[in-house]
Design a protein around this motif. Structure first.
Motif, PDB file in Angstrom:
ATOM      1  N   VAL A  64       0.861  -1.184   0.000  1.00 21.30           N
ATOM      2  CA  VAL A  64       0.000   0.000   0.000  1.00 21.30           C
ATOM      3  C   VAL A  64       0.902   1.241   0.000  1.00 21.30           C
ATOM      4  O   VAL A  64       2.115   1.126   0.197  1.00 21.30           O
ATOM      5  CB  VAL A  64      -0.946   0.029   1.231  1.00 21.30           C
TER       6      VAL A  64
ATOM      7  N   SER B 286     -10.636   2.337  -4.722  1.00 21.84           N
ATOM      8  CA  SER B 286      -9.797   3.496  -4.450  1.00 21.84           C
ATOM      9  C   SER B 286     -10.707   4.706  -4.289  1.00 21.84           C
ATOM     10  O   SER B 286     -11.778   4.761  -4.884  1.00 21.84           O
ATOM     11  CB  SER B 286      -8.835   3.690  -5.635  1.00 21.84           C
TER      12      SER B 286
ATOM     13  N   LYS C  74      -9.773   7.530  -5.293  1.00 21.10           N
ATOM     14  CA  LYS C  74      -9.378   8.487  -6.334  1.00 21.10           C
ATOM     15  C   LYS C  74      -9.843   8.092  -7.726  1.00 21.10           C
ATOM     16  O   LYS C  74     -10.181   8.939  -8.538  1.00 21.10           O
ATOM     17  CB  LYS C  74      -7.853   8.615  -6.340  1.00 21.10           C
TER      18      LYS C  74
ATOM     19  N   HIS D 257      -2.603   4.918   2.519  1.00 22.10           N
ATOM     20  CA  HIS D 257      -3.172   5.882   1.583  1.00 22.10           C
ATOM     21  C   HIS D 257      -3.652   5.207   0.312  1.00 22.10           C
ATOM     22  O   HIS D 257      -3.817   5.853  -0.723  1.00 22.10           O
ATOM     23  CB  HIS D 257      -2.178   7.008   1.296  1.00 22.10           C
ATOM     24  N   GLY D 258      -3.876   3.925   0.383  1.00 21.93           N
ATOM     25  CA  GLY D 258      -4.473   3.233  -0.758  1.00 21.93           C
ATOM     26  C   GLY D 258      -3.580   2.125  -1.289  1.00 21.93           C
ATOM     27  O   GLY D 258      -2.399   2.026  -0.952  1.00 21.93           O
TER      28      GLY D 258
ATOM     29  N   ALA E 119     -15.175   5.268  -7.421  1.00 24.62           N
ATOM     30  CA  ALA E 119     -15.052   5.737  -6.037  1.00 24.62           C
ATOM     31  C   ALA E 119     -16.423   6.110  -5.467  1.00 24.62           C
ATOM     32  O   ALA E 119     -17.282   6.622  -6.196  1.00 24.62           O
ATOM     33  CB  ALA E 119     -14.132   6.958  -5.993  1.00 24.62           C
TER      34      ALA E 119
ATOM     35  N   HIS F 190     -13.058  11.079   1.927  1.00 22.86           N
ATOM     36  CA  HIS F 190     -12.080  10.351   2.734  1.00 22.86           C
ATOM     37  C   HIS F 190     -12.786   9.506   3.789  1.00 22.86           C
ATOM     38  O   HIS F 190     -13.020   9.959   4.910  1.00 22.86           O
ATOM     39  CB  HIS F 190     -11.108  11.335   3.386  1.00 22.86           C
TER      40      HIS F 190
ATOM     41  N   VAL G 129     -11.606   2.725   5.804  1.00 19.80           N
ATOM     42  CA  VAL G 129     -11.766   1.528   4.968  1.00 19.80           C
ATOM     43  C   VAL G 129     -12.965   0.695   5.456  1.00 19.80           C
ATOM     44  O   VAL G 129     -13.648   0.038   4.668  1.00 19.80           O
ATOM     45  CB  VAL G 129     -10.444   0.714   4.917  1.00 19.80           C
TER      46      VAL G 129
END
Ligand code: SAM
Length: 424
Positions: free
Chosen positions: A254, A352, A354, A380-381, A396, A405, A408
């Protein structure tokens, strides 16, 4: 109820309006029709009502002027509905609302549609009869006329009733039978010949619920259900696409804030919450992926407490959820485990905040045929190599907004619910 139909093909309506209950209702004076042909309002010497589209492209467009002049012949209070694939969907609820009117005007488009300025100049309400494109509004208008007319008082004889039909109570209707009592070895359900109205009513309600669950489970989201309905729904065996859905929480590879590849530590919250989501939605499995042996050891200790230790007796529900977590090293091991259990390599769908272009309905289509592994990242992914190797990337959550944001755990819940809802 009076229908004013604005159409360049009034002859389209001749046969449908001259038979069955519609023609009887006309004879009884319950409904009436008038036809307004926009061609009669065209100032063009050939009575043309269409012209080429500005901006180019195929087909013709219905001009605004003849339509506007045709609409001006209507009383100002009449509600004007324009058949249009972009309109408000025609539903039983809308039909009921429209049946309360005394007069409706139905504007039928043709060609590529109607000059957009008509909607700005006249109070027209676009109505769609479905997510498909017809040649013209006439067949849509007929659907609307039938759906609305049958709700006009006295339209249906004493023997017919709209009350129990599909959609009226938010459910699909129960099945019907008539003579012979047995056909090709298939008997009419015994209860229907019992003469016991109470039992028949219960049977019909149950069949309604069964049909809705099997064919239109989406309708259960809005149907009004009693406790007894819910008990019956629970007792029905249903297709569970969720069993084909697996979730993996990846701790390596990650990224961190700076885009560097890192390994994250597991958290008790992620372990618990995603396990509970996985159990609640009946998923095929939840994999916790970390290459660090001591992290795997810690995960097993935590799980052991709930599965076999004190937690198992203190909270059996939690034990049930955590007992299903599988602790693996790399994501590839989770993929191989699913393949060995199901005989099929899973479709790997990465997630994700993003990027991502797959819709939930595309993933649901995969679920019907393949195991699907939904991969969630920590830190951060997900690392670039995981993203690149996937079969698909889910769009997303809240992709239209700048701030999305989520933890998870929240993202896992939202995604799984979007894929499976209450019935999947
Ligand atoms: C060929 S269609 C035009 C489709 C239009 N170019 C579009 O893509 O939205 C011609 C006319 O048929 C009618 N129509 C087509 N599909 C419909 C639908 N699903 N519901 C209601 N009316 C429809 C409308 O009156 C429309 O103006």
């Amino acid at each position: 109820m009076r229908f004013s139909i604005i159409s360049i093909f009034p002859e389209f309506f001749e046969s449908p309006l001259s038979c069955g209950l519609l023609s009887k209702a006309v004879d009884k004076g319950l409904i009436s029709f008038q036809f307004i042909n926009p061609r009669h309002y065209s100032t063009d010497k050939h009575h043309n009502v269409d012209d080429r589209p500005y901006g180019g492209g195929p087909g013709m467009v219905m001009a605004v002027e003849p339509l506007r002049r045709a609409l001006e012949t209507l009383p100002p209070s009449v509600r004007i509905l324009m058949l249009n694939p972009k309109g408000r969907p025609l539903t039983q609820k809308l039909a009921r609302e429209l049946a309360a009117e005394e007069e409706l005007a139905l504007l039928c488009g043709r060609y590529e549609g109607v000059d957009a300025r008509l909607e700005e100049l006249c109070a027209v309400e676009p109505v769609s009869v479905g997510d498909f494109v017809l040649n013209g509004g006439e067949s849509g208008a007929l659907c609307l006329i039938e759906a609305v007319s049958r709700l006009v008082p006295d339209f249906m004889g004493r023997d017919e009733s709209a009350d129990e039909e599909s959609f009226s109570s938010g459910l699909l209707e129960y099945p019907h039978y008539t003579r012979p009592e047995e056909y090709e070895g298939l008997a009419v359900p015994e209860v229907l010949s019992s003469g016991h109205h109470g039992r028949i009513a219960v049977w019909r309600r149950e069949k309604s619920l069964e049909a809705t669950l099997a064919l239109r489970p989406d309708m259960l989201d809005t149907a009004l259900l009693t406790d007894q309905d819910i008990r019956h729904l629970r007792s029905i065996e249903r297709v569970r696409p969720g069993r084909n859905l697996y979730v993996a929480l990846v701790h390596y590879p990650v990224e961190n804030k700076r885009g560097e590849t890192i390994t994250t530590s597991l958290t008790n919250l992620d372990l618990h919450d995603i396990a509970r989501v996985s159990r609640t939605y009946g998923l095929g499995g939840y994999y916790l992926c970390t290459p660090l042996a001591d992290q795997r050891e810690m995960a097993r200790t935590l799980i052991g407490h709930w599965k076999d230790g004190f937690g198992a007796t203190a909270n059996p529900d939690r034990s049930d959820a955590l007992g299903r977590v599988r602790v693996t090293g790399l994501l590839e091991e989770a993929i191989a485990d699913i393949e060995s259990r199901t005989g099929l390599r899973p479709k790997v769908v990465v997630t994700s905040a993003k990027a991502g272009d797959m819709t939930c309905s595309q993933v649901v289509e995969w679920l019907e045929a393949f195991p699907v592994l939904l991969v969630l990242g920590t830190g951060h992914g997900l690392g670039r190599e995981v993203l690149a190797a996937a079969d698909g990337a889910l769009r997303a959550i809240r992709f239209l907004d700048g701030y999305n944001h989520l933890s998870v755990r929240s993202a896992a819940s939202i995604m799984v619910d979007r894929l499976l809802g209450d019935t999947g």
